[in-house]
Enzyme design. Structure first.
Site, mmCIF file in Angstrom:
data_model
loop_
_atom_site.group_PDB
_atom_site.id
_atom_site.type_symbol
_atom_site.label_atom_id
_atom_site.label_comp_id
_atom_site.label_asym_id
_atom_site.label_seq_id
_atom_site.Cartn_x
_atom_site.Cartn_y
_atom_site.Cartn_z
ATOM 1 N N MET A 1 0.852 -1.199 0.000
ATOM 2 C CA MET A 1 0.000 0.000 0.000
ATOM 3 C C MET A 1 0.882 1.243 0.000
ATOM 4 O O MET A 1 1.842 1.303 0.749
ATOM 5 C CB MET A 1 -0.883 0.017 1.248
ATOM 6 C CG MET A 1 -1.534 1.367 1.554
ATOM 7 S SD MET A 1 -2.233 1.465 3.216
ATOM 8 C CE MET A 1 -3.836 0.774 2.973
ATOM 9 N N ASP B 1 -0.139 5.599 -1.345
ATOM 10 C CA ASP B 1 -1.046 6.742 -1.121
ATOM 11 C C ASP B 1 -2.522 6.371 -0.908
ATOM 12 O O ASP B 1 -3.042 5.504 -1.616
ATOM 13 C CB ASP B 1 -1.058 7.657 -2.344
ATOM 14 C CG ASP B 1 0.305 7.967 -2.887
ATOM 15 O OD1 ASP B 1 1.292 7.661 -2.225
ATOM 16 O OD2 ASP B 1 0.375 8.513 -3.996
ATOM 17 N N GLN C 1 -3.223 3.118 -3.304
ATOM 18 C CA GLN C 1 -2.248 2.544 -4.230
ATOM 19 C C GLN C 1 -1.847 1.170 -3.708
ATOM 20 O O GLN C 1 -1.455 1.028 -2.541
ATOM 21 C CB GLN C 1 -1.020 3.464 -4.307
ATOM 22 C CG GLN C 1 -1.261 4.746 -5.060
ATOM 23 C CD GLN C 1 -1.366 4.497 -6.555
ATOM 24 O OE1 GLN C 1 -0.369 4.365 -7.219
ATOM 25 N NE2 GLN C 1 -2.579 4.435 -7.071
HETATM 26 C C1 FRU Z 1 3.184 9.496 -4.328
HETATM 27 C C2 FRU Z 1 3.193 8.833 -5.702
HETATM 28 C C3 FRU Z 1 2.228 9.545 -6.658
HETATM 29 C C4 FRU Z 1 1.934 8.481 -7.665
HETATM 30 C C5 FRU Z 1 1.906 7.242 -6.800
HETATM 31 C C6 FRU Z 1 2.409 6.006 -7.485
HETATM 32 O O1 FRU Z 1 3.600 8.658 -3.298
HETATM 33 O O2 FRU Z 1 4.516 8.825 -6.217
HETATM 34 O O3 FRU Z 1 2.748 10.733 -7.203
HETATM 35 O O4 FRU Z 1 0.729 8.673 -8.335
HETATM 36 O O5 FRU Z 1 2.724 7.505 -5.668
HETATM 37 O O6 FRU Z 1 2.194 4.876 -6.711
#
Ligand code: FRU
Length: 436
Positions: free
Chosen positions: A19, A21, A37
Protein backbone atom coordinates in the site's frame (compact mmCIF):
# COMPACT_ATOMS: atom_id res chain seq x y z
CA UNK A 1 -5.88 -9.44 11.14
CA UNK A 2 -3.29 -9.77 13.89
CA UNK A 3 -0.91 -12.04 12.03
CA UNK A 4 2.20 -10.01 12.79
CA UNK A 5 3.44 -7.60 15.48
CA UNK A 6 3.40 -4.47 13.32
CA UNK A 7 -0.04 -4.96 11.80
CA UNK A 8 -1.95 -1.99 13.34
CA UNK A 9 -5.29 -2.72 15.01
CA UNK A 10 -7.16 0.38 13.81
CA UNK A 11 -5.18 1.95 11.01
CA UNK A 12 -6.05 0.76 7.51
CA UNK A 13 -3.60 -1.75 6.00
CA UNK A 14 -4.04 -3.98 2.93
CA UNK A 15 -5.03 -7.57 3.72
CA UNK A 16 -1.90 -8.57 1.84
CA UNK A 17 0.57 -6.87 -0.47
CA UNK A 18 1.74 -3.31 -0.83
CA UNK A 19 0.00 0.00 0.00
CA UNK A 20 1.06 3.59 -0.60
CA UNK A 21 -1.05 6.74 -1.12
CA UNK A 22 -4.67 7.07 -0.05
CA UNK A 23 -6.78 7.54 -3.21
CA UNK A 24 -10.37 8.44 -4.04
CA UNK A 25 -11.39 9.39 -0.49
CA UNK A 26 -15.13 10.05 -0.61
CA UNK A 27 -17.88 10.04 2.01
CA UNK A 28 -21.23 8.84 0.62
CA UNK A 29 -24.10 8.80 3.12
CA UNK A 30 -22.55 7.68 6.40
CA UNK A 31 -19.81 5.62 4.81
CA UNK A 32 -16.21 6.71 4.35
CA UNK A 33 -14.82 5.10 1.20
CA UNK A 34 -11.07 4.73 0.87
CA UNK A 35 -9.03 3.50 -2.08
CA UNK A 36 -5.27 3.18 -2.01
CA UNK A 37 -2.25 2.54 -4.23
CA UNK A 38 -1.85 -1.19 -4.08
CA UNK A 39 0.07 -4.14 -5.46
CA UNK A 40 -1.77 -7.25 -4.30
CA UNK A 41 0.97 -9.59 -5.49
CA UNK A 42 4.04 -8.20 -3.78
CA UNK A 43 5.06 -6.17 -0.75
CA UNK A 44 6.85 -3.56 -2.78
CA UNK A 45 5.77 -0.88 -5.25
CA UNK A 46 4.92 -2.52 -8.57
CA UNK A 47 2.07 -2.53 -11.07
CA UNK A 48 -0.28 -0.19 -9.29
CA UNK A 49 -3.89 -1.17 -8.66
CA UNK A 50 -6.46 0.64 -6.55
CA UNK A 51 -7.26 -1.34 -3.39
CA UNK A 52 -10.57 -0.55 -1.74
CA UNK A 53 -11.99 -0.42 1.81
CA UNK A 54 -14.80 1.36 3.64
CA UNK A 55 -15.66 2.25 7.22
CA UNK A 56 -18.27 3.98 9.35
CA UNK A 57 -15.92 4.86 12.20
CA UNK A 58 -12.27 4.53 11.07
CA UNK A 59 -11.87 1.57 13.39
CA UNK A 60 -13.70 -1.32 11.73
CA UNK A 61 -12.74 -1.58 8.08
CA UNK A 62 -14.52 -3.60 5.39
CA UNK A 63 -12.24 -4.72 2.60
CA UNK A 64 -13.67 -4.84 -0.93
CA UNK A 65 -12.38 -6.37 -4.16
CA UNK A 66 -9.74 -4.40 -6.03
CA UNK A 67 -11.38 -1.46 -7.83
CA UNK A 68 -8.92 -0.68 -10.63
CA UNK A 69 -6.23 -2.84 -12.21
CA UNK A 70 -3.60 -2.07 -14.86
CA UNK A 71 -4.69 -2.45 -18.50
CA UNK A 72 -2.39 -2.83 -21.50
CA UNK A 73 0.71 -1.96 -19.48
CA UNK A 74 -0.85 1.22 -18.11
CA UNK A 75 -0.84 1.33 -14.28
CA UNK A 76 -3.40 3.05 -12.08
CA UNK A 77 -1.59 5.83 -10.24
CA UNK A 78 -3.08 8.12 -7.59
CA UNK A 79 -6.29 10.13 -7.91
CA UNK A 80 -9.54 11.11 -6.27
CA UNK A 81 -13.31 10.52 -6.27
CA UNK A 82 -16.39 12.72 -6.01
CA UNK A 83 -20.10 12.14 -5.51
CA UNK A 84 -22.30 13.68 -8.24
CA UNK A 85 -26.03 13.50 -9.10
CA UNK A 86 -25.02 10.78 -11.52
CA UNK A 87 -23.13 8.51 -9.12
CA UNK A 88 -19.54 8.51 -7.96
CA UNK A 89 -16.83 9.59 -10.40
CA UNK A 90 -13.26 8.43 -9.96
CA UNK A 91 -10.23 10.13 -11.53
CA UNK A 92 -6.84 8.45 -11.67
CA UNK A 93 -3.58 8.71 -13.58
CA UNK A 94 -2.94 6.13 -16.29
CA UNK A 95 0.80 5.65 -15.99
CA UNK A 96 3.28 3.95 -18.29
CA UNK A 97 7.06 3.80 -17.88
CA UNK A 98 8.90 4.56 -21.12
CA UNK A 99 12.36 3.40 -22.15
CA UNK A 100 15.07 5.73 -20.81
CA UNK A 101 13.39 6.27 -17.44
CA UNK A 102 10.71 8.61 -18.72
CA UNK A 103 7.03 8.30 -17.91
CA UNK A 104 3.78 8.96 -19.72
CA UNK A 105 0.81 10.04 -17.60
CA UNK A 106 -2.81 10.76 -18.62
CA UNK A 107 -5.91 11.43 -16.54
CA UNK A 108 -8.80 9.00 -16.84
CA UNK A 109 -12.38 8.94 -15.58
CA UNK A 110 -14.22 5.92 -14.14
CA UNK A 111 -17.95 5.82 -13.34
CA UNK A 112 -19.24 4.05 -10.21
CA UNK A 113 -22.62 3.74 -8.52
CA UNK A 114 -23.53 5.30 -5.16
CA UNK A 115 -22.46 2.10 -3.41
CA UNK A 116 -19.06 2.95 -4.93
CA UNK A 117 -19.02 -0.27 -6.97
CA UNK A 118 -19.53 -1.34 -10.62
CA UNK A 119 -16.59 0.56 -12.02
CA UNK A 120 -16.84 1.45 -15.73
CA UNK A 121 -14.10 3.33 -17.54
CA UNK A 122 -15.31 6.29 -19.63
CA UNK A 123 -15.07 5.70 -23.40
CA UNK A 124 -13.60 9.20 -23.81
CA UNK A 125 -10.48 8.28 -21.76
CA UNK A 126 -8.02 9.70 -21.29
CA UNK A 127 -10.14 12.76 -20.53
CA UNK A 128 -6.98 14.79 -19.97
CA UNK A 129 -4.01 13.46 -21.96
CA UNK A 130 -0.51 14.73 -21.32
CA UNK A 131 1.34 16.75 -23.96
CA UNK A 132 4.42 14.56 -23.70
CA UNK A 133 6.53 12.55 -21.27
CA UNK A 134 7.02 13.82 -17.70
CA UNK A 135 5.23 14.28 -14.40
CA UNK A 136 1.53 14.96 -15.01
CA UNK A 137 -0.41 13.09 -12.37
CA UNK A 138 -2.46 12.69 -9.19
CA UNK A 139 -5.76 14.41 -10.17
CA UNK A 140 -7.67 15.85 -7.22
CA UNK A 141 -11.14 16.86 -8.36
CA UNK A 142 -13.66 18.89 -6.38
CA UNK A 143 -16.66 21.15 -6.91
CA UNK A 144 -16.09 24.92 -6.68
CA UNK A 145 -19.52 26.18 -5.67
CA UNK A 146 -19.09 29.93 -6.50
CA UNK A 147 -18.21 29.23 -10.16
CA UNK A 148 -20.36 26.09 -10.40
CA UNK A 149 -17.50 24.21 -12.04
CA UNK A 150 -15.38 21.20 -11.31
CA UNK A 151 -11.72 21.82 -10.55
CA UNK A 152 -8.85 19.41 -11.13
CA UNK A 153 -5.45 19.84 -9.52
CA UNK A 154 -2.47 17.99 -10.97
CA UNK A 155 1.22 17.91 -10.28
CA UNK A 156 3.32 18.84 -13.29
CA UNK A 157 6.72 18.56 -11.68
CA UNK A 158 7.60 21.16 -9.09
CA UNK A 159 4.35 23.04 -9.51
CA UNK A 160 0.62 22.42 -9.49
CA UNK A 161 -1.60 22.85 -12.55
CA UNK A 162 -5.24 23.87 -12.13
CA UNK A 163 -7.92 22.87 -14.66
CA UNK A 164 -11.68 23.46 -14.70
CA UNK A 165 -14.62 21.67 -16.31
CA UNK A 166 -18.40 21.95 -16.58
CA UNK A 167 -18.95 18.27 -17.40
CA UNK A 168 -15.98 16.32 -15.94
CA UNK A 169 -14.89 15.25 -19.44
CA UNK A 170 -13.69 18.48 -21.12
CA UNK A 171 -10.98 20.20 -19.08
CA UNK A 172 -9.64 23.76 -19.53
CA UNK A 173 -6.24 24.82 -18.24
CA UNK A 174 -6.54 27.75 -15.79
CA UNK A 175 -3.21 28.39 -14.05
CA UNK A 176 -0.20 26.98 -12.26
CA UNK A 177 1.00 27.53 -8.71
CA UNK A 178 4.20 26.99 -6.84
CA UNK A 179 7.23 27.17 -9.15
CA UNK A 180 8.70 29.93 -6.97
CA UNK A 181 6.84 29.30 -3.71
CA UNK A 182 7.51 27.18 -0.65
CA UNK A 183 9.94 24.29 -0.41
CA UNK A 184 11.61 22.80 -3.48
CA UNK A 185 14.19 20.06 -3.84
CA UNK A 186 15.33 18.13 -6.90
CA UNK A 187 12.21 15.92 -6.78
CA UNK A 188 8.66 16.56 -7.98
CA UNK A 189 5.76 17.72 -5.92
CA UNK A 190 3.08 15.01 -5.75
CA UNK A 191 -0.54 14.48 -4.73
CA UNK A 192 -1.92 18.06 -4.52
CA UNK A 193 -5.09 18.90 -2.61
CA UNK A 194 -6.99 22.15 -2.12
CA UNK A 195 -9.70 22.63 0.46
CA UNK A 196 -11.47 25.58 2.07
CA UNK A 197 -11.12 25.70 5.88
CA UNK A 198 -12.20 28.06 8.63
CA UNK A 199 -11.16 29.29 12.06
CA UNK A 200 -13.47 28.86 15.08
CA UNK A 201 -14.24 32.60 14.61
CA UNK A 202 -15.49 31.95 11.07
CA UNK A 203 -12.59 33.35 9.03
CA UNK A 204 -12.05 31.21 5.93
CA UNK A 205 -9.11 30.52 3.64
CA UNK A 206 -8.00 27.81 1.22
CA UNK A 207 -5.31 25.33 2.15
CA UNK A 208 -3.29 23.90 -0.73
CA UNK A 209 -1.04 20.97 0.17
CA UNK A 210 1.51 18.97 -1.80
CA UNK A 211 3.78 16.05 -1.10
CA UNK A 212 7.45 16.90 -1.56
CA UNK A 213 9.02 13.72 -2.92
CA UNK A 214 12.42 14.17 -1.27
CA UNK A 215 14.59 16.53 0.78
CA UNK A 216 12.16 17.35 3.61
CA UNK A 217 13.94 18.64 6.78
CA UNK A 218 13.93 15.16 8.42
CA UNK A 219 14.98 13.39 5.17
CA UNK A 220 12.89 12.01 2.36
CA UNK A 221 9.23 12.77 1.83
CA UNK A 222 7.11 15.44 3.53
CA UNK A 223 3.83 17.30 3.17
CA UNK A 224 3.88 21.08 2.89
CA UNK A 225 0.92 23.41 2.80
CA UNK A 226 0.07 26.96 1.74
CA UNK A 227 -2.74 29.17 3.02
CA UNK A 228 -4.31 31.44 0.46
CA UNK A 229 -7.24 32.43 -1.72
CA UNK A 230 -8.82 30.54 -4.60
CA UNK A 231 -11.32 32.06 -7.04
CA UNK A 232 -11.93 28.96 -9.16
CA UNK A 233 -9.04 29.80 -11.48
CA UNK A 234 -5.99 30.76 -9.51
CA UNK A 235 -4.54 30.06 -6.05
CA UNK A 236 -2.79 33.04 -4.41
CA UNK A 237 -0.54 32.42 -1.40
CA UNK A 238 -1.20 34.74 1.56
CA UNK A 239 2.21 34.03 3.10
CA UNK A 240 5.71 34.89 1.99
CA UNK A 241 6.80 32.87 -1.06
CA UNK A 242 9.93 31.77 0.86
CA UNK A 243 8.07 30.27 3.80
CA UNK A 244 7.56 26.51 4.03
CA UNK A 245 4.83 25.17 6.32
CA UNK A 246 4.75 21.46 7.10
CA UNK A 247 1.54 19.60 7.85
CA UNK A 248 3.49 17.08 9.91
CA UNK A 249 7.01 17.18 11.32
CA UNK A 250 7.58 13.42 11.31
CA UNK A 251 9.04 11.12 8.66
CA UNK A 252 5.81 9.27 7.97
CA UNK A 253 2.97 11.48 6.76
CA UNK A 254 2.79 11.63 2.98
CA UNK A 255 0.40 12.01 0.03
CA UNK A 256 -2.35 13.38 2.31
CA UNK A 257 -5.80 13.62 0.75
CA UNK A 258 -9.03 15.13 2.08
CA UNK A 259 -12.35 13.33 1.74
CA UNK A 260 -14.74 14.65 -0.83
CA UNK A 261 -18.08 15.01 0.97
CA UNK A 262 -21.44 16.55 0.08
CA UNK A 263 -22.82 16.74 3.63
CA UNK A 264 -21.16 20.04 4.52
CA UNK A 265 -19.20 18.46 7.39
CA UNK A 266 -15.64 19.23 8.46
CA UNK A 267 -12.75 18.53 6.13
CA UNK A 268 -11.05 15.27 7.09
CA UNK A 269 -7.86 13.86 5.63
CA UNK A 270 -5.66 10.80 5.83
CA UNK A 271 -2.11 10.20 4.65
CA UNK A 272 0.21 7.32 3.89
CA UNK A 273 2.20 6.52 7.04
CA UNK A 274 5.57 5.94 5.43
CA UNK A 275 8.42 7.62 3.60
CA UNK A 276 9.71 6.74 0.13
CA UNK A 277 13.29 6.56 1.50
CA UNK A 278 12.68 3.24 3.30
CA UNK A 279 9.04 2.39 2.53
CA UNK A 280 10.04 -0.72 0.57
CA UNK A 281 12.13 -2.10 3.46
CA UNK A 282 9.98 -1.89 6.57
CA UNK A 283 9.85 -5.20 8.49
CA UNK A 284 6.31 -6.44 7.95
CA UNK A 285 5.62 -9.77 6.28
CA UNK A 286 2.26 -10.32 4.52
CA UNK A 287 1.63 -6.63 3.90
CA UNK A 288 3.57 -3.38 3.75
CA UNK A 289 2.13 0.11 4.28
CA UNK A 290 -0.61 1.75 6.36
CA UNK A 291 -2.67 4.93 6.29
CA UNK A 292 -2.60 7.36 9.22
CA UNK A 293 -5.58 7.94 11.46
CA UNK A 294 -8.00 10.46 9.91
CA UNK A 295 -7.61 14.07 11.09
CA UNK A 296 -10.19 16.86 11.09
CA UNK A 297 -8.81 20.04 9.53
CA UNK A 298 -9.36 23.66 10.55
CA UNK A 299 -7.43 26.92 10.84
CA UNK A 300 -6.12 28.92 13.77
CA UNK A 301 -5.15 32.59 13.70
CA UNK A 302 -1.77 33.26 15.28
CA UNK A 303 0.79 36.05 15.25
CA UNK A 304 2.01 34.91 11.82
CA UNK A 305 -1.40 34.55 10.24
CA UNK A 306 -3.54 31.47 9.65
CA UNK A 307 -2.09 28.02 10.33
CA UNK A 308 -3.39 24.49 9.89
CA UNK A 309 -4.89 22.67 12.88
CA UNK A 310 -5.55 18.90 12.85
CA UNK A 311 -7.48 16.86 15.38
CA UNK A 312 -8.43 13.22 15.69
CA UNK A 313 -12.20 12.80 15.20
CA UNK A 314 -13.71 12.43 18.61
CA UNK A 315 -15.45 9.05 18.36
CA UNK A 316 -12.12 7.55 17.33
CA UNK A 317 -10.08 9.43 19.93
CA UNK A 318 -12.34 8.50 22.82
CA UNK A 319 -12.49 4.87 21.72
CA UNK A 320 -8.73 4.60 22.19
CA UNK A 321 -7.97 3.30 25.70
CA UNK A 322 -6.34 6.03 27.77
CA UNK A 323 -3.03 5.11 29.32
CA UNK A 324 -1.28 7.06 32.08
CA UNK A 325 2.38 7.82 31.98
CA UNK A 326 4.18 5.26 34.07
CA UNK A 327 1.57 2.52 33.68
CA UNK A 328 3.48 -0.73 33.54
CA UNK A 329 2.03 -1.91 30.27
CA UNK A 330 -0.51 -0.70 27.76
CA UNK A 331 -2.66 -2.05 24.95
CA UNK A 332 -0.78 -1.74 21.64
CA UNK A 333 -3.44 0.71 20.39
CA UNK A 334 -4.00 3.51 22.92
CA UNK A 335 -3.57 7.20 23.67
CA UNK A 336 -1.53 8.92 26.35
CA UNK A 337 -1.46 12.61 27.32
CA UNK A 338 1.85 14.14 28.42
CA UNK A 339 3.56 17.38 29.37
CA UNK A 340 7.27 17.78 28.73
CA UNK A 341 9.03 20.40 30.84
CA UNK A 342 12.30 21.76 29.43
CA UNK A 343 14.87 18.99 29.84
CA UNK A 344 12.34 16.17 29.69
CA UNK A 345 11.68 13.55 27.06
CA UNK A 346 8.98 11.06 26.17
CA UNK A 347 10.22 7.49 26.03
CA UNK A 348 8.20 5.04 23.93
CA UNK A 349 8.27 1.24 23.82
CA UNK A 350 10.71 1.06 26.76
CA UNK A 351 13.57 2.62 24.77
CA UNK A 352 16.48 3.88 26.85
CA UNK A 353 16.59 7.24 25.08
CA UNK A 354 13.41 9.26 24.60
CA UNK A 355 11.81 9.47 21.20
CA UNK A 356 10.67 13.03 21.79
CA UNK A 357 12.82 15.49 23.76
CA UNK A 358 12.10 19.00 24.92
CA UNK A 359 15.61 20.45 24.93
CA UNK A 360 17.16 21.52 28.21
CA UNK A 361 16.47 25.19 27.52
CA UNK A 362 12.99 24.28 26.30
CA UNK A 363 13.51 25.92 22.93
CA UNK A 364 13.82 22.96 20.63
CA UNK A 365 11.94 19.72 20.25
CA UNK A 366 14.06 16.78 19.14
CA UNK A 367 12.62 13.68 17.47
CA UNK A 368 14.91 10.71 17.99
CA UNK A 369 14.44 7.46 16.13
CA UNK A 370 17.84 5.91 16.74
CA UNK A 371 16.43 3.03 18.81
CA UNK A 372 13.05 2.67 17.16
CA UNK A 373 13.81 -0.38 15.01
CA UNK A 374 14.81 -3.42 17.05
CA UNK A 375 15.89 -5.84 14.35
CA UNK A 376 17.66 -3.62 11.87
CA UNK A 377 17.59 -0.26 10.21
CA UNK A 378 17.10 0.79 6.61
CA UNK A 379 19.11 3.82 5.42
CA UNK A 380 17.35 7.06 6.23
CA UNK A 381 15.30 5.61 9.10
CA UNK A 382 17.37 6.18 12.25
CA UNK A 383 18.50 9.61 13.37
CA UNK A 384 17.37 12.75 15.09
CA UNK A 385 15.83 15.95 13.83
CA UNK A 386 14.82 19.22 15.45
CA UNK A 387 11.26 20.39 15.06
CA UNK A 388 10.70 23.99 16.03
CA UNK A 389 11.77 26.91 18.12
CA UNK A 390 9.34 26.14 20.86
CA UNK A 391 9.46 27.56 24.34
CA UNK A 392 8.65 26.18 27.74
CA UNK A 393 6.61 23.07 28.49
CA UNK A 394 5.09 21.07 25.66
CA UNK A 395 1.67 19.54 26.11
CA UNK A 396 0.48 16.82 23.83
CA UNK A 397 -1.11 13.47 23.29
CA UNK A 398 0.44 10.45 21.63
CA UNK A 399 -1.63 7.91 19.67
CA UNK A 400 -0.02 4.49 19.40
CA UNK A 401 -1.01 1.52 17.28
CA UNK A 402 1.51 -1.33 17.02
CA UNK A 403 4.42 0.94 16.20
CA UNK A 404 2.59 3.71 14.36
CA UNK A 405 3.22 6.80 16.49
CA UNK A 406 1.16 9.95 15.89
CA UNK A 407 1.92 12.80 18.26
CA UNK A 408 -0.36 15.83 18.54
CA UNK A 409 1.11 18.99 20.14
CA UNK A 410 -0.01 22.60 20.51
CA UNK A 411 -3.71 21.66 20.47
CA UNK A 412 -3.42 20.19 16.99
CA UNK A 413 -1.11 22.90 15.59
CA UNK A 414 1.89 20.56 15.40
CA UNK A 415 1.94 16.87 14.51
CA UNK A 416 4.73 14.33 14.34
CA UNK A 417 4.08 10.95 12.71
CA UNK A 418 6.81 8.35 13.03
CA UNK A 419 6.92 4.61 12.42
CA UNK A 420 8.67 2.42 14.98
CA UNK A 421 9.49 -1.29 14.91
CA UNK A 422 10.38 -1.97 18.55
CA UNK A 423 10.83 -5.29 20.35
CA UNK A 424 7.59 -4.76 22.28
CA UNK A 425 4.64 -2.57 21.36
CA UNK A 426 2.85 -2.88 24.73
CA UNK A 427 5.17 -0.85 26.97
CA UNK A 428 3.52 2.32 28.28
CA UNK A 429 5.10 5.72 27.48
CA UNK A 430 7.05 7.39 30.29
CA UNK A 431 8.70 10.74 30.89
CA UNK A 432 12.42 10.78 31.47
CA UNK A 433 14.75 13.62 32.47
CA UNK A 434 17.53 14.65 30.12
CA UNK A 435 20.96 15.71 31.21
CA UNK A 436 22.08 19.24 30.37
C1 FRU B 1 3.18 9.50 -4.33
C2 FRU B 1 3.19 8.83 -5.70
C3 FRU B 1 2.23 9.55 -6.66
C4 FRU B 1 1.93 8.48 -7.66
C5 FRU B 1 1.91 7.24 -6.80
C6 FRU B 1 2.41 6.01 -7.49
O1 FRU B 1 3.60 8.66 -3.30
O2 FRU B 1 4.52 8.82 -6.22
O3 FRU B 1 2.75 10.73 -7.20
O4 FRU B 1 0.73 8.67 -8.34
O5 FRU B 1 2.72 7.51 -5.67
O6 FRU B 1 2.19 4.88 -6.71
Amino acid sequence: MTDEPFRPALHLTPPKGWMNDPNGLVKVGDTWHVFYQHDPDSTTHGPMHWGRASTLDFMDWTHHPIALAPEGGWMCYSGSAIETDDGVKVFFTDHKSLPGGQERQNQSLVHADLEVGNFVRDPANPVLPSHGPGVFRDPKVFRHAPTGRWIMLLTTGQQIAIYSSANLVDWTFESTFGATEGFHSDAPWECPDLVELSTPEGETAWMLCVGVASGAPWGGTGTQYFIGDFDGRRFVNRNSADAAHWADWGHDFYAAQSFSRCDGGDAVWMAWASNWVYARQTPTRAFRGALTHPRILSLRKGQDGLRLVQRLPDPLRSALPEVSLGDVSCPPACRCAFTLAPGEGLSLFGAATPQLQNSVDGRRLIVNRREAWAEGVAPGFAGTHAVLDGEGPLRGEVYLDHGIVEICLEDGGLWITELSFPERVDVAPRIVGLRG
